[in-house]
Design a protein around this motif. Structure first.
Motif, PDB file in Angstrom:
ATOM      1  N   THR A 127      43.537  35.570  38.744  1.00 42.08           N
ATOM      2  CA  THR A 127      43.487  34.105  38.528  1.00 42.08           C
ATOM      3  C   THR A 127      44.212  33.634  37.265  1.00 42.08           C
ATOM      4  O   THR A 127      44.192  32.448  36.953  1.00 42.08           O
ATOM      5  CB  THR A 127      42.021  33.626  38.430  1.00 42.08           C
ATOM      6  OG1 THR A 127      41.400  34.324  37.337  1.00 42.08           O
ATOM      7  CG2 THR A 127      41.232  33.888  39.692  1.00 42.08           C
TER       8      THR A 127
ATOM      9  N   ILE B  36      37.822  33.318  44.993  1.00 43.85           N
ATOM     10  CA  ILE B  36      39.188  32.815  45.207  1.00 43.85           C
ATOM     11  C   ILE B  36      39.228  31.867  46.411  1.00 43.85           C
ATOM     12  O   ILE B  36      39.881  30.818  46.361  1.00 43.85           O
ATOM     13  CB  ILE B  36      40.160  34.009  45.323  1.00 43.85           C
ATOM     14  CG1 ILE B  36      40.293  34.603  43.916  1.00 43.85           C
ATOM     15  CG2 ILE B  36      41.516  33.600  45.877  1.00 43.85           C
ATOM     16  CD1 ILE B  36      40.874  35.943  43.824  1.00 43.85           C
ATOM     17  N   GLU B  37      38.489  32.209  47.459  1.00 37.68           N
ATOM     18  CA  GLU B  37      38.408  31.316  48.623  1.00 37.68           C
ATOM     19  C   GLU B  37      37.862  29.950  48.206  1.00 37.68           C
ATOM     20  O   GLU B  37      38.317  28.904  48.647  1.00 37.68           O
ATOM     21  CB  GLU B  37      37.501  31.919  49.705  1.00 37.68           C
ATOM     22  CG  GLU B  37      38.201  32.928  50.615  1.00 37.68           C
ATOM     23  CD  GLU B  37      39.577  32.436  51.086  1.00 37.68           C
ATOM     24  OE1 GLU B  37      39.646  31.315  51.610  1.00 37.68           O
ATOM     25  OE2 GLU B  37      40.570  33.159  50.891  1.00 37.68           O
TER      26      GLU B  37
ATOM     27  N   LYS C 251      40.429  28.031  46.452  1.00 35.58           N
ATOM     28  CA  LYS C 251      41.423  27.551  47.421  1.00 35.58           C
ATOM     29  C   LYS C 251      40.884  26.363  48.199  1.00 35.58           C
ATOM     30  O   LYS C 251      41.578  25.362  48.391  1.00 35.58           O
ATOM     31  CB  LYS C 251      41.793  28.683  48.392  1.00 35.58           C
ATOM     32  CG  LYS C 251      42.729  29.710  47.772  1.00 35.58           C
ATOM     33  CD  LYS C 251      43.158  30.759  48.790  1.00 35.58           C
ATOM     34  CE  LYS C 251      44.172  31.694  48.146  1.00 35.58           C
ATOM     35  NZ  LYS C 251      44.419  32.899  48.903  1.00 35.58           N
ATOM     36  N   SER C 252      39.612  26.472  48.649  1.00 39.12           N
ATOM     37  CA  SER C 252      39.079  25.386  49.478  1.00 39.12           C
ATOM     38  C   SER C 252      38.939  24.089  48.674  1.00 39.12           C
ATOM     39  O   SER C 252      38.927  23.005  49.239  1.00 39.12           O
ATOM     40  CB  SER C 252      37.736  25.788  50.096  1.00 39.12           C
ATOM     41  OG  SER C 252      36.787  25.921  49.069  1.00 39.12           O
TER      42      SER C 252
ATOM     43  N   ASN D 227      42.362  23.909  44.332  1.00 43.20           N
ATOM     44  CA  ASN D 227      42.729  24.217  42.944  1.00 43.20           C
ATOM     45  C   ASN D 227      43.562  25.489  42.813  1.00 43.20           C
ATOM     46  O   ASN D 227      43.788  25.968  41.709  1.00 43.20           O
ATOM     47  CB  ASN D 227      41.453  24.371  42.090  1.00 43.20           C
ATOM     48  CG  ASN D 227      40.842  23.026  41.790  1.00 43.20           C
ATOM     49  OD1 ASN D 227      41.574  22.035  41.698  1.00 43.20           O
ATOM     50  ND2 ASN D 227      39.537  22.977  41.658  1.00 43.20           N
ATOM     51  N   TRP D 228      43.978  26.042  43.937  1.00 43.72           N
ATOM     52  CA  TRP D 228      44.751  27.283  43.896  1.00 43.72           C
ATOM     53  C   TRP D 228      46.236  26.962  43.934  1.00 43.72           C
ATOM     54  O   TRP D 228      46.664  26.058  44.654  1.00 43.72           O
ATOM     55  CB  TRP D 228      44.380  28.158  45.103  1.00 43.72           C
ATOM     56  CG  TRP D 228      45.085  29.478  45.112  1.00 43.72           C
ATOM     57  CD1 TRP D 228      46.237  29.787  45.769  1.00 43.72           C
ATOM     58  CD2 TRP D 228      44.686  30.661  44.429  1.00 43.72           C
ATOM     59  NE1 TRP D 228      46.575  31.090  45.541  1.00 43.72           N
ATOM     60  CE2 TRP D 228      45.637  31.663  44.714  1.00 43.72           C
ATOM     61  CE3 TRP D 228      43.602  30.987  43.591  1.00 43.72           C
ATOM     62  CZ2 TRP D 228      45.553  32.951  44.201  1.00 43.72           C
ATOM     63  CZ3 TRP D 228      43.515  32.273  43.088  1.00 43.72           C
ATOM     64  CH2 TRP D 228      44.479  33.231  43.385  1.00 43.72           C
TER      65      TRP D 228
ATOM     66  N   GLU E 148      50.092  29.250  44.097  1.00 47.86           N
ATOM     67  CA  GLU E 148      50.606  30.620  44.185  1.00 47.86           C
ATOM     68  C   GLU E 148      51.246  30.985  42.856  1.00 47.86           C
ATOM     69  O   GLU E 148      51.739  30.132  42.116  1.00 47.86           O
ATOM     70  CB  GLU E 148      51.631  30.744  45.333  1.00 47.86           C
ATOM     71  CG  GLU E 148      51.009  30.666  46.723  1.00 47.86           C
ATOM     72  CD  GLU E 148      49.834  31.628  46.954  1.00 47.86           C
ATOM     73  OE1 GLU E 148      49.864  32.755  46.435  1.00 47.86           O
ATOM     74  OE2 GLU E 148      48.877  31.240  47.662  1.00 47.86           O
TER      75      GLU E 148
END
Ligand code: SF4
Length: 666
Positions: A592, A651-652, A655-656, A659-660, A662
């Motif tokens: 992260t 991490i999921e 992502k949901s 806020n993620w 690449e």
């Protein structure tokens, strides 16, 4: 205003220790004329006598003068007897401190065994359910009476057994009662502790030490300052234990700790310190010693012009007003200057150390988040096209001779400036110190708007001298941006990290500094390589430029004035921890660390973790053996996730929430 200033330290210009009353912790007193004591905390299971004794011995051998051990329940409190017995048998008289949260009965047992008991006023008798409660004065006083009833037995036992008490308020674990009345503020932290102190004093008990910890160095510094002021108002003078909580580990943990603790030590505040790192506790000790040792001869410093009135409010953050000059000052983020005056830049790769990566195929520069904003070359030239937007500073006489001055700007001495004929129409840098700020110079500066000041110092009490310069600028309404410059000689990179965090951090916390610059350095790392207690967490063969650049961005982040990377709030772990905190934090960091605007907390237990993780965006909290509970801010999102799946789940979750991002492949 002058009175307020005087009540938080002896002087802002002349170093001296702020004197508190002497308190004995076993045979090792603190406060009074005693040196700043070094302490740390075990991270073993307190029921594992052998492991706890062995870790304590390693800590003492590293230089620890007090050792704290967690006592979450009666069983652990009772086992302190075995630990103490074994230590004494092996010739270690080190005073022990029991760490208590939520369990008065464990405190009452421990107080009969060890030399000091630490209680957290946020959870000794109060609860934390993140509820807002409306209190009338009457209902608030009823609560205070309830606390008095719960706390009095412990005080009486401590009095009888000669045991000291630390009343340690934590910003993250203020009770709902305190939060409802005072909010999440330094004032709430101070009042939370003083309520307990008043109970002690009513029982004629004075063997008290106080702490005001936070994971935010700014809040922590303000709380200690305010505490001193309030203590003086109530004629108290208890010794102070300094620390930044949940600082994390590695370089960032050291920087954050030094910004908070060092800022207070600079003003002579603090009687004992603990650096909390997410590492084995023996590695915390050299950092704490390095912080404390810096002040051993500080009172011999060159005199600094005294001050009659402090022109800022030291209890509330406000950045000094400055005008913007070519992206420096005003509302711009503080700039980072990289010094290449003694090391020539020969090839594109030389700029990699300060965050610029050249791609030969596309002939383009890629910039990291922590890329320096300006480079200083002195009298050196750069033989290729530098990244666009990267400003270059040259010495004034060298700059005058340049044919192409596009992104190049001069650095002038005050003599050159006062007699100069030609200046850049966009941006000029002027080196000054407190003594060179004459009336003549002040007058001329007021009529120029393209000058950025570069504040330097040679004083051994340099932070105070530079702060005095800022006061002078504020008093004279000079609004030019100021870059703070420091130079260090004959120190290791470990010392550099700690000293620079203190020197720059202390100014940034008071709102001073539009940029940071460390003069060209090499570090004497060979001297420290053999100390087995100094943890090497970075490649010691990296260039000084790289070490300096990373440290400067770390300091700006710790002072919360420029965020360039993910922030990790990790507890140091203790006997309550239910998983390998160091390994897990590292695993989370690896996946992260490119999410620059997030704060992620990794906490060892559900008892204290949620309260202590402060303002984290996401929390990863141990809630049972191999079980993790995930939080979004203060809300539980998933309970008891198997540890083997928890990092993926975290991490999921990020992502949901959208806020993620690449990772940038460069
Ligand atoms: S949050 Fe960490 S350091 Fe604090 S009590 Fe829990 S495990 Fe121990």
């Amino acid at each position: 205003m002058i009175e307020k200033m005087k009540t938080y330290c002896n002087s802002l210009t002349e170093y001296s220790r702020y004197k508190t009353r002497e308190v004995f912790v076993g045979e090792v007193p603190l406060g009074g004329n005693n040196p700043v004591r070094i302490q740390s905390m075990t991270i073993t299971d307190t029921m594992d006598t052998k492991a706890t004794v062995e870790q304590t011995i390693r800590m003492v051998d590293a230089g620890c003068e007090y050792v704290r051990i967690t006592a979450p329940s009666m069983n652990e409190a009772k086992n302190l007897e075995n630990i103490k017995y074994e230590l004494r048998k092996r010739g270690y008289p080190v005073p022990l401190i029991a760490d208590i949260h939520f369990t008065p009965n464990a405190a009452e047992v421990a107080a009969r065994i060890v030399e000091k008991v630490r209680v957290n006023p946020g959870n000794y008798a109060d609860k934390k359910k993140f509820e807002s409660i409306d209190y009338s004065d009457e209902s608030y006083n009823i609560e205070l009476e309830r606390i008095r009833e719960k706390f009095t037995p412990l005080v009486k036992i401590c009095k009888e057994y000669g045991t000291a008490i630390r009343i340690g308020a934590n910003h993250g674990s203020l009770s709902d009662r305190i939060m409802s009345r005072y909010g999440d503020t330094p004032f709430g932290m101070v009042e939370s502790a003083l309520e307990f102190v008043r109970i002690c004093e009513d029982l004629n008990f004075y063997e008290i030490v106080l702490s005001m910890k936070s994971s935010n160095p700014q809040v922590m510094v303000q709380a200690y300052r305010l505490l001193i002021q309030k203590m003086e108002d109530e004629e108290m003078n208890y010794p102070l234990h300094l620390g930044v909580t949940e600082a994390g580990g590695g370089e960032d943990g050291r920087i954050k700790s030094a910004v908070g603790i060092g800022t207070l030590l600079e003003d002579g505040i603090g009687d004992t310190i603990r650096v909390s790192l997410t590492e084995d506790p023996e590695f915390e000790v050299p950092v704490a010693i390095s912080l404390a040792d810096r002040y051993k001869n500080r009172d011999n410093h060159e005199p600094i012009k005294p001050i009659d009135e402090i022109p800022i409010d030291p209890f509330n953050y406000k950045s000094r007003t400055s005008v913007a000059v070519s992206g420096i000052g005003g509302s711009n983020l503080p700039n980072v200057i990289a010094d290449f005056s003694l090391r020539k830049i020969n090839a594109h790769k030389d700029l990699k150390d300060i965050g610029y990566i050249y791609d030969e195929i596309t002939d383009k520069w890629n910039m990291e988040d922590a890329a320096a904003d300006i480079i200083y070359l002195g009298k050196n030239e750069i033989k290729f096209d530098s990244p666009s937007g990267l400003k270059i500073i040259f010495d004034y006489d060298f700059w005058l001779e340049l044919n192409e001055k596009k992104e190049s700007f001069p650095l002038l001495t005050t003599e050159q400036y006062l007699s100069e004929k030609e200046l850049s129409s966009k941006l000029n840098f002027l080196l000054i110190d407190l003594n060179s700020l004459t009336e003549n110079l002040i007058k001329k500066l007021k009529s120029e708007d393209k000058i950025v000041l570069v504040a330097k110092t040679k004083n051994t009490h340099g932070m105070a001298e530079q702060r005095r310069l800022f006061f002078e600028l504020v008093d004279n309404d000079i609004v030019n941006p100021v870059i703070v410059k420091r130079e260090y000689e004959n120190i290791s990179s470990d010392q550099f990290r700690i000293y620079s965090s203190t020197d720059f951090g202390a100014l940034l916390i008071d709102g001073f500094g539009d940029g940071v610059w460390v003069g060209n350095n090499d570090f004497s790392d060979n001297n420290t390589n053999n100390n087995k207690h100094i943890k090497r967490f970075v490649n010691t063969r990296e260039s000084a430029q790289k070490t300096i650049n990373r440290a400067l961005f770390g300091i700006l982040q710790a002072a919360r004035v420029r965020i360039s990377k993910t922030e990790y709030i990790a507890c140091p772990s203790c006997g309550r921890t239910l998983f390998d905190l160091q390994e897990t934090t590292e695993m989370i960091r690896k996946r992260t660390e490119h999410l620059k605007n997030l704060k992620i907390a990794v906490m060892g237990c559900i008892v204290n973790g949620p309260g202590e993780m402060a303002d984290a965006d996401y929390g990863y909290v141990g809630s049972g053996v191999d079980k993790i509970t995930l939080y979004k801010e203060k809300e539980i999102v998933k309970r008891n996730v198997p540890a083997s799946e928890a990092v993926d789940e975290l991490i999921e979750l990020i992502k949901s929430d959208g806020n993620w991002v690449e990772r940038n492949k460069n």
